[in-house]
Design an enzyme around this catalytic site. Sequence first.
Site, PDB file in Angstrom:
ATOM      1  N   SER A 156      39.028  -5.837  43.432  1.00  0.00           N
ATOM      2  CA  SER A 156      40.020  -4.930  43.827  1.00  0.00           C
ATOM      3  C   SER A 156      41.142  -5.079  43.222  1.00  0.00           C
ATOM      4  O   SER A 156      41.826  -5.828  42.266  1.00  0.00           O
ATOM      5  CB  SER A 156      39.728  -3.742  44.521  1.00  0.00           C
ATOM      6  N   ASP A 320      31.935   3.149  39.826  1.00  0.00           N
ATOM      7  CA  ASP A 320      33.055   3.004  40.080  1.00  0.00           C
ATOM      8  C   ASP A 320      34.160   3.898  39.286  1.00  0.00           C
ATOM      9  O   ASP A 320      33.788   3.523  38.673  1.00  0.00           O
ATOM     10  CB  ASP A 320      33.225   1.483  39.923  1.00  0.00           C
ATOM     11  N   HIS A 353      33.363   1.660  43.928  1.00  0.00           N
ATOM     12  CA  HIS A 353      34.512   0.586  44.142  1.00  0.00           C
ATOM     13  C   HIS A 353      34.249  -0.028  45.102  1.00  0.00           C
ATOM     14  O   HIS A 353      34.223  -1.143  45.057  1.00  0.00           O
ATOM     15  CB  HIS A 353      35.315   1.699  44.648  1.00  0.00           C
TER      16      HIS A 353
END
Length: 376
Positions: A156, A320, A353
Amino acid sequence: MSEISRNSVGIVSAQTAHFDAPLTLKNGEILPQFDLVYETYGELNASKSNAVLICHALSGNHHVAGKYAETDKNAGWWDNLIGPNKPLDTNKFFVIGVNNLAGCHGSSGPSSIRPKSKKTYGSSFPIVTVEDWVNSQARLLDHLGIETLAAVIGGSLGGMQALQWTIAYPDRIKHALVIASAPNLTAQNMAFNEVARQAIITDPEFYDGDYYAHNTVPRRGLRIARMLGHITYLSDDAMGEKFGRKLKDKIKYSFDVEFEMESYLRYQGDKFAGEFDANTYLRMTRALDYYDPALEHGGDLSKALKKVKAEFLVVSFTSDWRFSPDRSREIVKALLDNELTVSYAEVTALHGHDAFLMPDAHYHAILRAYLQKVEV
């Protein structure tokens, strides 16, 4: 018990590195001095060639693996990945976790005490960027006597830092593992961040960022920000499988907690509001918004990566939707445009995610196979 859940790095402790040399930030402001809190796992080899830096995401910190005491209920946030014989094997690598500038876990940030005034920085702590984080991390490596990193790994927002490392310090990094990330945020992602920030900023306990002086916490705003975040971190399928439309009890026709999902969100919001600093949250999300290495190259990511030398592993997850596989493929294309060595894996996973944090066997096998080939 699986191999992933065994083989802990054991009891760990945090360290603090103090820097007296000023750090000039991207926005032109100068931090005259600063602290970085970090942890290390494994042993640095004689040639200092086996170091791996872990870059954390929005709400992460330096405590990546192990426990502080046997009685701790939870280990570091990526403990399933890091340890002896785990995918990131501490028998081979010297792993470094660091709490970024503007953090709230010991590194210099809004809740830190100013050296001269002995008062908290509060709203006066500058807005920092991914570039600033990487530059400060390079200072930490200098402090540790490490010239070159075997790898930088991040998921991320951490993946953005790993990418920036290859741009800013091409001769100091051999491999970059960019996981569930993107070269910049989409407008929708920026919108989520702005809603979360507004929840905090409009909380009457925020006091323009100087709530420390009022002995308050903008708890309601933090709760809402975290609840919104959790919705975006999970996929619809994961939420459906975990909660569906399950009731806590029978329907009461009220605005109290009626569904399991509501209970989960409120629990996560309350927990986060008790642990995290609101000013840090604002700065972390702003750093996400600002990062865009292609901006100075007319939007051309390939040009932005022209000086990169590292080899890459880029990983995305099918579910995601916040950092979709399409965004990872943008990075892969730009790397290939520069004839760089890149491996790409798109993992079928349910968790959205958050999948980059999960002990998924296929995902971990990919990381293990890549890291086994990294020479130290």
